[in-house]
Motif scaffolding. Structure first.
Motif, PDB file in Angstrom:
ATOM      1  N   VAL A 125      38.348  29.317  71.800  1.00 14.31           N
ATOM      2  CA  VAL A 125      37.603  29.986  72.873  1.00 14.31           C
ATOM      3  C   VAL A 125      36.776  28.939  73.604  1.00 14.31           C
ATOM      4  CG1 VAL A 125      37.459  32.182  71.639  1.00 14.31           C
ATOM      5  CG2 VAL A 125      35.643  30.496  71.355  1.00 14.31           C
ATOM      6  N   GLU A 126      36.313  29.289  74.801  1.00 14.47           N
ATOM      7  CA  GLU A 126      35.440  28.392  75.548  1.00 14.47           C
ATOM      8  C   GLU A 126      34.078  28.340  74.869  1.00 14.47           C
ATOM      9  OE1 GLU A 126      33.596  27.840  80.070  1.00 14.47           O
ATOM     10  OE2 GLU A 126      34.986  29.480  79.601  1.00 14.47           O
ATOM     11  N   ARG A 127      33.547  27.126  74.705  1.00 16.59           N
ATOM     12  CA  ARG A 127      32.265  26.978  74.026  1.00 16.59           C
ATOM     13  C   ARG A 127      31.134  27.417  74.957  1.00 16.59           C
ATOM     14  NH1 ARG A 127      31.603  21.601  70.539  1.00 16.59           N
ATOM     15  NH2 ARG A 127      30.290  23.036  69.354  1.00 16.59           N
ATOM     16  N   THR A 128      30.184  28.115  74.356  1.00 20.14           N
ATOM     17  CA  THR A 128      29.005  28.556  75.094  1.00 20.14           C
ATOM     18  C   THR A 128      27.762  28.030  74.371  1.00 20.14           C
ATOM     19  OG1 THR A 128      28.964  30.646  73.853  1.00 20.14           O
ATOM     20  CG2 THR A 128      30.166  30.626  75.943  1.00 20.14           C
ATOM     21  N   CYS A 188      25.370  25.731  70.887  1.00 21.72           N
ATOM     22  CA  CYS A 188      26.538  25.175  70.215  1.00 21.72           C
ATOM     23  C   CYS A 188      26.124  23.949  69.399  1.00 21.72           C
ATOM     24  CB  CYS A 188      27.643  24.821  71.207  1.00 21.72           C
ATOM     25  SG  CYS A 188      27.162  23.669  72.513  1.00 21.72           S
TER      26      CYS A 188
END
Length: 261
Positions: free
Chosen positions: A122-125, A128
């Motif tokens: 998934v795209e990192r948000t 983190c």
């Protein structure tokens, strides 16, 4: 070799309490639970496996980290060339463990996974995890091990420190900045801030630090000395495991490549 740190194991008497802390305050999502009471959570990139303490003699706290690999054969070949005294042992695999395990020159256990530790793509948000730190007696040997065996890079920050004849080293894998700090006998850190040798702490990157700090439990964090690179604050979770928080300083995750909040 495309290898990155994507796993962190923490041993706890109360894994669910610790998992709730990171879920509530750091927006981590649960990956799964075991019948033995282990809980795995993720920031979207790391698998943080909070392992139930199995006996009173087992030490609690941050235990070991893990590296994703594409091919165990390639790792075996590099170990044979650069670290021939290092053994590769099989692990249980699955959500909470690596497929293999090695020991670095400082004695630190390192899990290896050919399955990305079962983390989602998934795209990192924000928040983190972008930082790990170890405290060792043989900093150059440890740095060379991760560079030669796993293809990590020595960052520009590390090279500058090396030129000052200091023992601190920094490794980078393209996603995480790894501080290789002096052990207890040589470091100048406040003992209350950094009491452990071996795997010492990890670090978060956030994008709106003041509201984030305000959301944490009272007394959870304190400001770090301005001389410390790559982190503005130090905090402790309910088990007293230390973590860093940064926004503006950020972390050098590859040579001259920084991430900021």
């Amino acid at each position: 070799m495309n290898s990155q740190i994507r796993y962190l194991a923490i041993v706890s008497e109360k894994p669910e309490t610790l998992a709730n802390f990171y879920s509530n305050y750091f927006k981590m999502r649960e990956l799964g639970r075991s019948d033995d009471g282990d809980v795995a959570v993720t920031d979207g990139f790391y698998n943080i496996s909070i392992l139930k303490q199995r006996s009173e003699s087992e030490e609690t706290g941050i235990s070991h980290f893990g590296i994703t690999i594409d091919d165990i054969g390639a790792v075996e070949a590099r170990i044979k060339e650069f670290a021939p005294n290092t053994d590769i042992r099989k692990e249980a695999g699955g959500l909470f463990h690596g497929d293999y395990r090695v020991t670095d020159p400082s004695g630190q256990s390192v899990a290896l996974s050919t399955h990305q530790f079962h983390t989602p793509i998934v795209e990192r948000t924000f928040p983190c995890i972008r930082h790990l730190a170890v405290c060792v007696a043989n900093n150059d040997d440890v740095l060379d091990f991760y560079v030669n065996v796993f293809g990590f890079r020595e960052s520009t920050t590390s090279k500058k420190i090396r030129a000052q004849n200091r023992v601190v080293r920094w490794a980078a894998d393209g996603a995480t900045a790894v501080a290789i700090l002096p052990d207890r006998t040589r470091r100048d850190m406040d003992e209350r801030e950094s009491p452990r040798d071996g795997l010492n702490h990890f670090g978060w990157l956030v994008n709106n630090i003041e509201p984030f700090l305000s959301s944490l439990p009272e007394g959870c964090v304190s400001q770090r000395p301005s001389s410390r690179p790559m982190a503005e604050y130090r905090g402790f979770d309910p088990d007293r495991n230390p973590f860093d928080i940064s926004q503006d300083k950020g972390y050098e995750i590859d040579v001259d490549r920084w991430v900021h909040g």
